[in-house]
Scaffold this motif. Sequence first.
Motif, PDB file in Angstrom:
ATOM      1  N   ARG B 113       0.817  -1.205   0.000  1.00 54.37           N
ATOM      2  CA  ARG B 113       0.000   0.000   0.000  1.00 54.37           C
ATOM      3  C   ARG B 113       0.860   1.268   0.000  1.00 54.37           C
ATOM      4  O   ARG B 113       0.518   2.273  -0.610  1.00 54.37           O
ATOM      5  CB  ARG B 113      -0.870  -0.032   1.261  1.00 54.37           C
ATOM      6  CG  ARG B 113      -2.197   0.630   1.146  1.00 54.37           C
ATOM      7  CD  ARG B 113      -2.917   0.474   2.487  1.00 54.37           C
ATOM      8  NE  ARG B 113      -2.974   1.762   3.164  1.00 54.37           N
ATOM      9  CZ  ARG B 113      -3.979   2.626   3.020  1.00 54.37           C
ATOM     10  NH1 ARG B 113      -4.987   2.325   2.250  1.00 54.37           N
ATOM     11  NH2 ARG B 113      -3.974   3.777   3.644  1.00 54.37           N
ATOM     12  N   GLY B 114       1.982   1.185   0.696  1.00 56.93           N
ATOM     13  CA  GLY B 114       2.867   2.350   0.784  1.00 56.93           C
ATOM     14  C   GLY B 114       3.377   2.807  -0.572  1.00 56.93           C
ATOM     15  O   GLY B 114       3.677   3.980  -0.772  1.00 56.93           O
ATOM     16  N   GLN B 115       3.475   1.865  -1.525  1.00 61.39           N
ATOM     17  CA  GLN B 115       3.926   2.230  -2.861  1.00 61.39           C
ATOM     18  C   GLN B 115       2.866   3.079  -3.572  1.00 61.39           C
ATOM     19  O   GLN B 115       3.197   4.012  -4.293  1.00 61.39           O
ATOM     20  CB  GLN B 115       4.234   0.968  -3.673  1.00 61.39           C
ATOM     21  CG  GLN B 115       5.442   0.200  -3.146  1.00 61.39           C
ATOM     22  CD  GLN B 115       6.730   0.987  -3.345  1.00 61.39           C
ATOM     23  OE1 GLN B 115       6.972   1.540  -4.398  1.00 61.39           O
ATOM     24  NE2 GLN B 115       7.544   1.063  -2.304  1.00 61.39           N
ATOM     25  N   ASP B 117       0.682   4.956  -1.972  1.00 56.32           N
ATOM     26  CA  ASP B 117       0.733   6.231  -1.257  1.00 56.32           C
ATOM     27  C   ASP B 117       1.852   7.105  -1.807  1.00 56.32           C
ATOM     28  O   ASP B 117       1.655   8.287  -2.084  1.00 56.32           O
ATOM     29  CB  ASP B 117       1.003   6.002   0.240  1.00 56.32           C
ATOM     30  CG  ASP B 117      -0.234   5.506   0.978  1.00 56.32           C
ATOM     31  OD1 ASP B 117      -1.328   5.533   0.372  1.00 56.32           O
ATOM     32  OD2 ASP B 117      -0.102   5.108   2.143  1.00 56.32           O
ATOM     33  N   ALA B 118       3.051   6.497  -1.953  1.00 53.29           N
ATOM     34  CA  ALA B 118       4.213   7.277  -2.376  1.00 53.29           C
ATOM     35  C   ALA B 118       3.996   7.831  -3.777  1.00 53.29           C
ATOM     36  O   ALA B 118       4.278   9.006  -4.039  1.00 53.29           O
ATOM     37  CB  ALA B 118       5.473   6.411  -2.337  1.00 53.29           C
ATOM     38  N   GLY B 119       3.479   7.012  -4.679  1.00 53.06           N
ATOM     39  CA  GLY B 119       3.227   7.470  -6.043  1.00 53.06           C
ATOM     40  C   GLY B 119       2.187   8.577  -6.063  1.00 53.06           C
ATOM     41  O   GLY B 119       2.376   9.613  -6.703  1.00 53.06           O
ATOM     42  N   ARG B 120       1.114   8.367  -5.323  1.00 47.94           N
ATOM     43  CA  ARG B 120       0.046   9.380  -5.292  1.00 47.94           C
ATOM     44  C   ARG B 120       0.545  10.683  -4.691  1.00 47.94           C
ATOM     45  O   ARG B 120       0.233  11.759  -5.180  1.00 47.94           O
ATOM     46  CB  ARG B 120      -1.139   8.874  -4.468  1.00 47.94           C
ATOM     47  CG  ARG B 120      -1.911   7.789  -5.183  1.00 47.94           C
ATOM     48  CD  ARG B 120      -3.284   7.604  -4.546  1.00 47.94           C
ATOM     49  NE  ARG B 120      -4.046   6.635  -5.299  1.00 47.94           N
ATOM     50  CZ  ARG B 120      -4.448   5.462  -4.815  1.00 47.94           C
ATOM     51  NH1 ARG B 120      -4.177   5.140  -3.553  1.00 47.94           N
ATOM     52  NH2 ARG B 120      -5.119   4.637  -5.571  1.00 47.94           N
ATOM     53  N   ALA B 121       1.330  10.574  -3.608  1.00 48.63           N
ATOM     54  CA  ALA B 121       1.818  11.782  -2.941  1.00 48.63           C
ATOM     55  C   ALA B 121       2.697  12.606  -3.882  1.00 48.63           C
ATOM     56  O   ALA B 121       2.830  13.809  -3.716  1.00 48.63           O
ATOM     57  CB  ALA B 121       2.585  11.424  -1.677  1.00 48.63           C
ATOM     58  N   LEU B 122       3.307  11.936  -4.879  1.00 43.95           N
ATOM     59  CA  LEU B 122       4.141  12.663  -5.840  1.00 43.95           C
ATOM     60  C   LEU B 122       3.317  13.231  -6.993  1.00 43.95           C
ATOM     61  O   LEU B 122       3.866  13.822  -7.915  1.00 43.95           O
ATOM     62  CB  LEU B 122       5.223  11.735  -6.395  1.00 43.95           C
ATOM     63  CG  LEU B 122       6.354  11.394  -5.427  1.00 43.95           C
ATOM     64  CD1 LEU B 122       7.171  10.224  -5.948  1.00 43.95           C
ATOM     65  CD2 LEU B 122       7.254  12.596  -5.210  1.00 43.95           C
ATOM     66  N   GLY B 123       2.014  12.995  -6.963  1.00 40.66           N
ATOM     67  CA  GLY B 123       1.146  13.548  -7.999  1.00 40.66           C
ATOM     68  C   GLY B 123       0.851  12.582  -9.131  1.00 40.66           C
ATOM     69  O   GLY B 123       0.358  12.980 -10.176  1.00 40.66           O
ATOM     70  N   MET B 124       1.170  11.290  -8.934  1.00 40.08           N
ATOM     71  CA  MET B 124       0.860  10.320  -9.984  1.00 40.08           C
ATOM     72  C   MET B 124      -0.565   9.810  -9.804  1.00 40.08           C
ATOM     73  O   MET B 124      -1.068   9.721  -8.695  1.00 40.08           O
ATOM     74  CB  MET B 124       1.798   9.118  -9.895  1.00 40.08           C
ATOM     75  CG  MET B 124       3.255   9.451 -10.083  1.00 40.08           C
ATOM     76  SD  MET B 124       4.247   7.966  -9.900  1.00 40.08           S
ATOM     77  CE  MET B 124       5.884   8.674  -9.790  1.00 40.08           C
ATOM     78  N   HIS B 125      -1.200   9.478 -10.921  1.00 35.52           N
ATOM     79  CA  HIS B 125      -2.510   8.830 -10.830  1.00 35.52           C
ATOM     80  C   HIS B 125      -2.741   8.037 -12.100  1.00 35.52           C
ATOM     81  O   HIS B 125      -2.003   8.184 -13.080  1.00 35.52           O
ATOM     82  CB  HIS B 125      -3.622   9.863 -10.607  1.00 35.52           C
ATOM     83  CG  HIS B 125      -3.943  10.667 -11.819  1.00 35.52           C
ATOM     84  ND1 HIS B 125      -5.099  10.494 -12.539  1.00 35.52           N
ATOM     85  CD2 HIS B 125      -3.244  11.631 -12.466  1.00 35.52           C
ATOM     86  CE1 HIS B 125      -5.100  11.334 -13.568  1.00 35.52           C
ATOM     87  NE2 HIS B 125      -3.989  12.033 -13.538  1.00 35.52           N
ATOM     88  N   VAL B 133       4.959   2.812 -11.146  1.00 33.83           N
ATOM     89  CA  VAL B 133       5.182   2.280  -9.800  1.00 33.83           C
ATOM     90  C   VAL B 133       4.631   0.860  -9.621  1.00 33.83           C
ATOM     91  O   VAL B 133       5.360  -0.037  -9.184  1.00 33.83           O
ATOM     92  CB  VAL B 133       4.539   3.213  -8.741  1.00 33.83           C
ATOM     93  CG1 VAL B 133       4.740   2.658  -7.344  1.00 33.83           C
ATOM     94  CG2 VAL B 133       5.127   4.614  -8.844  1.00 33.83           C
TER      95      VAL B 133
END
Lengths: 264, 215
Positions: B113-115, B117-125, B133
């Motif tokens: 799940r953290g992966q 989170d990390a991708g989303r927090a960087l603005g990826m979707h 990721v």
Amino acid sequence: MPTDPTRPIITIDHLSKRFGSLAVLRDVSLAVMPGEVVAVIGPSGSGKTTLLRCINLLEPFDAGEVRLDDAPIGYVVAPNGRRRRQPEREIAKARAAIGMAFQSFNLFPHMTVLRNVMVAPMRIKRVSRDAAHETAVRLLDRVGLSDKVDAYPRQLSGGQQQRVAIARALAMEPKVMLFDEVTSALDPELVGEVLAVLRQLAEAGMTMVIVTHEMQFARDVADRIVFMAEGSIVEQGPPQQIFNDPQSERLKAFLRRYREAYLL
Amino acid sequence: MPNVLIASLPYLLRGAIVTLELSAVCALLASAIGIIAALAQSYGGLVARGIALIYLYLMRGTPMLVMVFAAYYLLPYVGINVEPMTGGVLVVSLYYGAFMSEVFRAALASVPRGQWDAGRALGMHGRWLMGIVIVPQALRLAGPPFINTCIMLVKGTSLVSVIGLVELTLSGREVVERTLAPFQVFGGVALIYFVICYSLSLCGKALEARLPHAH
């Protein structure tokens, strides 16, 4: 939108969130000014981490509003009063302006350190490879890891991984940085190197919201301490007031237990 | 008597080539079907998820042999005539696509799940988050069960012999009918299957050693 130094960067307005029947955040309001360093402390389960994750919409919330530079993020209210989640694309855009570092680092394990730091600026901000490379090298140097650019995350210590994770977030040139218990998963001897990076960032004027259990650090670095318990902000103020002259019984009890545990 | 085997070897090897061709085409198709079904099941809307689930349960709940017969004898009733090769590709791909789907679905679900989170927090979707990721890590996790499913697929192609596709198993049966030496000939057939499947296992091992470990 450029940031106005007299207006909050992040505004949290009457935010509430439930997990089933459990209210994890109850009507929380908080404004963070540009350049301000806010440390959020409180017992486990008080909602600190959830609050932080609501700021960049990693957690959905049920009521209230979060604004970045006065623009609401995450939800829009339609003319008929219905509250609707923004399209993912819009949320992603807001998140790109908010950096975050996690307790468990969450580096991308299939990429080198350099690639971890370069990938989001290149793919999301459409920065050129050369520019992304230059930024990554500069940031990795700043966190003291210029000799690790070609390593994979699993070859690094926890402290090193966390510093890479911070560099990765900074590479997007965020307006504000969120730190979610970034030292909690580290061996004690590695905590210092990560806190040094945070301290350096705070001195450079970065706006920061730090959820932490490191009281001494919060006291030294934060401009304001926010104490949370049971999903509410119980008390907030400058560090010396919070630590030397706590008003609420809850905060007094929390600090007493903390001092007993650490013999301070 | 081993000269019976040697004499029939060219014929068996011709069958083995058909088995390899059928397996390669089906493995590719099954992987494509599997990835699509896994994505539909994990992240699709209600309709996509429904179709994926019906497909999965249908394939997993029916013996492949029955489906081979169905494709060969029932499809002509609705006006579709299938060649043995076409029918074989169709059935084997669809059948193992369901198992591939589970391989990929499990791999996607295993990315921490953290992966996300990390991708989303960087603005990826959306596609970026998946492409940069999640999927690269899922593919690494999928490696061993993927090879396993490929091996089952190779062996599964032997069932297509019942509708007259002269692959390795049917070649064996035809040779036995002429030589009346089932022991040697099927021994040879089994050996060829073993060599194919063992090579696949070795490929899988080599692949695993080369990819940097996800976690």
